[in-house]
Scaffold this active site. Sequence first.
Site, mmCIF file in Angstrom:
data_model
loop_
_atom_site.group_PDB
_atom_site.id
_atom_site.type_symbol
_atom_site.label_atom_id
_atom_site.label_comp_id
_atom_site.label_asym_id
_atom_site.label_seq_id
_atom_site.Cartn_x
_atom_site.Cartn_y
_atom_site.Cartn_z
ATOM 1 N N CYS A 225 12.831 7.301 13.188
ATOM 2 C CA CYS A 225 12.485 6.665 14.475
ATOM 3 C C CYS A 225 13.281 6.603 15.350
ATOM 4 O O CYS A 225 12.998 6.324 16.395
ATOM 5 C CB CYS A 225 11.831 5.473 14.013
ATOM 6 N N GLY B 164 5.296 3.315 10.861
ATOM 7 C CA GLY B 164 4.484 4.576 11.121
ATOM 8 C C GLY B 164 4.279 4.878 12.447
ATOM 9 O O GLY B 164 4.981 4.230 13.288
ATOM 10 N N SER B 165 3.214 5.361 12.513
ATOM 11 C CA SER B 165 2.622 5.734 14.023
ATOM 12 C C SER B 165 1.911 4.895 14.805
ATOM 13 O O SER B 165 1.395 3.880 14.532
ATOM 14 C CB SER B 165 1.616 7.005 13.887
ATOM 15 N N LYS C 165 0.776 -1.140 -0.059
ATOM 16 C CA LYS C 165 0.082 -0.208 0.042
ATOM 17 C C LYS C 165 1.141 1.319 -0.043
ATOM 18 O O LYS C 165 1.747 1.615 1.184
ATOM 19 C CB LYS C 165 -0.780 -0.137 1.455
ATOM 20 N N GLU D 232 6.538 -1.329 13.105
ATOM 21 C CA GLU D 232 7.557 -0.564 13.878
ATOM 22 C C GLU D 232 7.197 0.836 14.080
ATOM 23 O O GLU D 232 6.960 1.467 13.204
ATOM 24 C CB GLU D 232 8.780 -0.576 12.991
ATOM 25 N N GLY E 215 -0.917 2.319 13.756
ATOM 26 C CA GLY E 215 -0.247 0.896 13.924
ATOM 27 C C GLY E 215 -1.178 -0.064 14.744
ATOM 28 O O GLY E 215 -1.323 -1.236 14.604
ATOM 29 N N GLU F 178 6.538 9.816 22.735
ATOM 30 C CA GLU F 178 7.173 10.125 21.441
ATOM 31 C C GLU F 178 6.648 11.525 20.812
ATOM 32 O O GLU F 178 5.661 11.549 20.561
ATOM 33 C CB GLU F 178 7.460 9.184 20.464
#
Lengths: 521, 521
Positions: free
Chosen positions: B306, B245-246, B188, B269, B250, B397
Amino acid sequence: MTDTIKRRITGQHFIDGAWTGQADAFNSFDPVTNAKIDWQFANASETEVAQAATAAHAAFTQYRSKTPAQRADFLEAIAGEIQADIEAITAAAHRETGLPMARLQGETGRTCTQLKLFATRLREPLEPRFVDLANPQRAPLPKADTRLSVLPLGPVAVFGASNFPLAFSTAGGDTASALAAGCTVVVKGHPAHAATSELVTRAIEKAIERCDMPQGVFSLIQGSTPQVSTALVTHGAIKAVGFTGSLRVGRILSDLCAARAEPIPFYGELGSTNPQFLLSGILSAQAEQLATTQVQSMLMGHGQFCTSPGVVVAQKGEALNRYIATMTENLASLPAAAMLTPGIASTYQAQLEALLNHSAVTLIAQGQSAEAGHHTRPSAIRVSADDYLVSSELQQEIFGPCAVLVECENQAQMLQIANALEGQLTATIHGNEEELAQHPELIEAVAYKVGRIIFNQMPTGVEVCHSMNHGGPYPASTDSRSTSVGSDAMKRFERPICYQNMPQTLLPDDLKTDNPKVISF
Amino acid sequence: MTDTIKRRITGQHFIDGAWTGQADAFNSFDPVTNAKIDWQFANASETEVAQAATAAHAAFTQYRSKTPAQRADFLEAIAGEIQADIEAITAAAHRETGLPMARLQGETGRTCTQLKLFATRLREPLEPRFVDLANPQRAPLPKADTRLSVLPLGPVAVFGASNFPLAFSTAGGDTASALAAGCTVVVKGHPAHAATSELVTRAIEKAIERCDMPQGVFSLIQGSTPQVSTALVTHGAIKAVGFTGSLRVGRILSDLCAARAEPIPFYGELGSTNPQFLLSGILSAQAEQLATTQVQSMLMGHGQFCTSPGVVVAQKGEALNRYIATMTENLASLPAAAMLTPGIASTYQAQLEALLNHSAVTLIAQGQSAEAGHHTRPSAIRVSADDYLVSSELQQEIFGPCAVLVECENQAQMLQIANALEGQLTATIHGNEEELAQHPELIEAVAYKVGRIIFNQMPTGVEVCHSMNHGGPYPASTDSRSTSVGSDAMKRFERPICYQNMPQTLLPDDLKTDNPKVISF
């Protein structure tokens, strides 16, 4: 012996090194006489569950720092203490499960072998350790020293199985592999063999003292209500779960683990129909022998093995008729028998009845009529491949001595069945070497549906060894990436960690450059 | 170059070897000018998603049978085709992300290195294969021949990251490792760099033709709505998901995967604050240098790594005052800059504002004022350890150029912070060798919170190598048992299988007794 056991049993939980709790909640049950035993047990409160989990968390910081050799000593000590009390342990298990003494002695041996296998692997690691050496000269940027090892996940909750009171329970594969990985353990004892769990816990208690392990390294909580299980898997200190049992319960607990604020791995070994594919050549040559072996295998432990061969796939014809005739003959002489628990017996009865009432199903044969209401009859039925393919209710596991024969029109239809299978722990292809070589597509299709593909052998009798895989695509297990039997089972409770630029003197032993398992790049 | 790209971009999906779909749903966006680009893209319908997943399923039966060498050729061919089109690919990525050309050229190199690393591992396997040989003489039962290998899981869905348009996207680590494992892939595309995704897909398309791979081995679906992602991860043909991603997105996708009729692995991740622990000796000796490196590292990619160091933990005092003074000086001269997307910029702004309004927070310094509304300012704040420990909102974060300095009263409080951390991708301990040796407890506490523990280096710049681990305890990743960078990443898409009593001639090559990686027992 029963009186001796009664005197020894407290019926309590073993939490953080102490026996605690009110033993007034439920009794052991004798499935053979279908009556309560006067051994009484406690049902853990939410507070007691939390105490066990918290103790496992506190003990983890000490236990995780034990060397692999110290963990190996501990596992061997547990095996030794179980062996030292084998008479009482097997007597209790016999009373609580009705399984034959010889089988339980064998299972105790297997449990100890399993503990020792992990000890062996801890003493002689088989895994390479990757080390990328630093390269300060590399352009445009220097390369750091990086080294890859593993750490234990944390406290593990273990749910024992009804059908293996020793090898898949208190000190069984899940507990042994978690302890081997450096994790602490909280076992929720199976109420179908609570006294056995308590006696095995006594053996572990002795090993904890003997090896000077932290008290909370192992706790046993007893319970007969779903609330105990829910409280355990949702407790924040628990970092992974090992479970052997039904798809229904396994899925409930798995969903609870996934929905936690911090989701955790749930390793559920849930069951399987373990299809047997009979190719034409071997069926023609050995129909009678194959049918006899099938009935023997599906009757082991009265069909209550997760590797019980519950489905047979073969092509119609004269040879299959001979197979069916032998099966009928073998089955007809078999007595009805008690199952492990009243719940298992009534589920089997209900599933069998639904099967026999299914319009697509023809009965092949049943064993002798049940003399007592709690006894169940071995049974085999047959159904056409076409009907099987469109009826998901025929494809479900029936936990007990029952097999479904799927009659195919041709070999192509056998391939169709293989491709339509749900995930399985095992499947077997029976064929002579020549015809096996002619069916690469069938072999490949079956391999992708199973955790273990077997040739010309029955699936029952899972070997405890390094190369075993006992797991498989869902719904055989909740995590096909793992095995619950064999030394790789300890990998379930580890995760990788990379050490970057760590001073040589501080590196863990397995990452030091002189470790022979290190592969340097 | 921009015109050339416009002529080449179809804006369509690449499904089962064909370009398809109406490119009228969304535009690429230039975050530097804060304006739409005239490159238009399609938004996949549920039917198109299903077509891609079904094609991946059909292709899987062919692709899984390719030899490791054939897969290695394919990965190298993809790397070659990307390299051949690097000018257009980096130009498109530069336009869509605003990242500097040099960085994007480096990232393209990294993407190709990554593909080749998996190829290397396929050609020279590093893993042992366990074989337990048969023992027909064993009593009481003969021992079967069992051999343990792995199989690919099936079609994998990959979600590219906003911040790495190449190395963590279309042909990035997830795709490369899935293809290496023998899985087919549906990507995607991230809407923040849809044109880049299309150009990389063109490279993969050429490699598919060149290597004669099945058409459905790789599909790209474009989309800018959550429905596309939901449809993809819930499609029955998809057997695993790789995501970068976030935490918010996620977790949504992870929950969808866990709730499927057949739950599947979700490798997310998700991010990290990557704490930097500064021990007293090194802080005293190198305060200025440490502060300078910190600001450099937290400014890489305008803080959108990240592994960006978002937390600094150190003891109060004269040395820390010097650290803060240097940090202030370095930060003050930094310009505000655009972020990767307007969404990321506004989230950063909102999180930063909340931080600055927090009663426990004191501003250290900020970069220069933003000239444009879509620009954001590098920022550093400080807070006492006591306040940090009780304020979970300070521990989250903040994706962008921001760091939180946690001021401790003493070294014991630094250990407390380590023990209170959530799971992290990385953490660094800065200390001279002598003081590191005096802090085994801190090192151990940090190790159990991270996927990678670093000494005296910044975490940014994740090495692509065999010993890397890029993952960590939740919420750094959804599955701490896996890495998304390094050659072990391919293990995420494999599962074990045991071959029992298989005729020697039919065994997979890696399990034949003459394979040097076989360890026989």
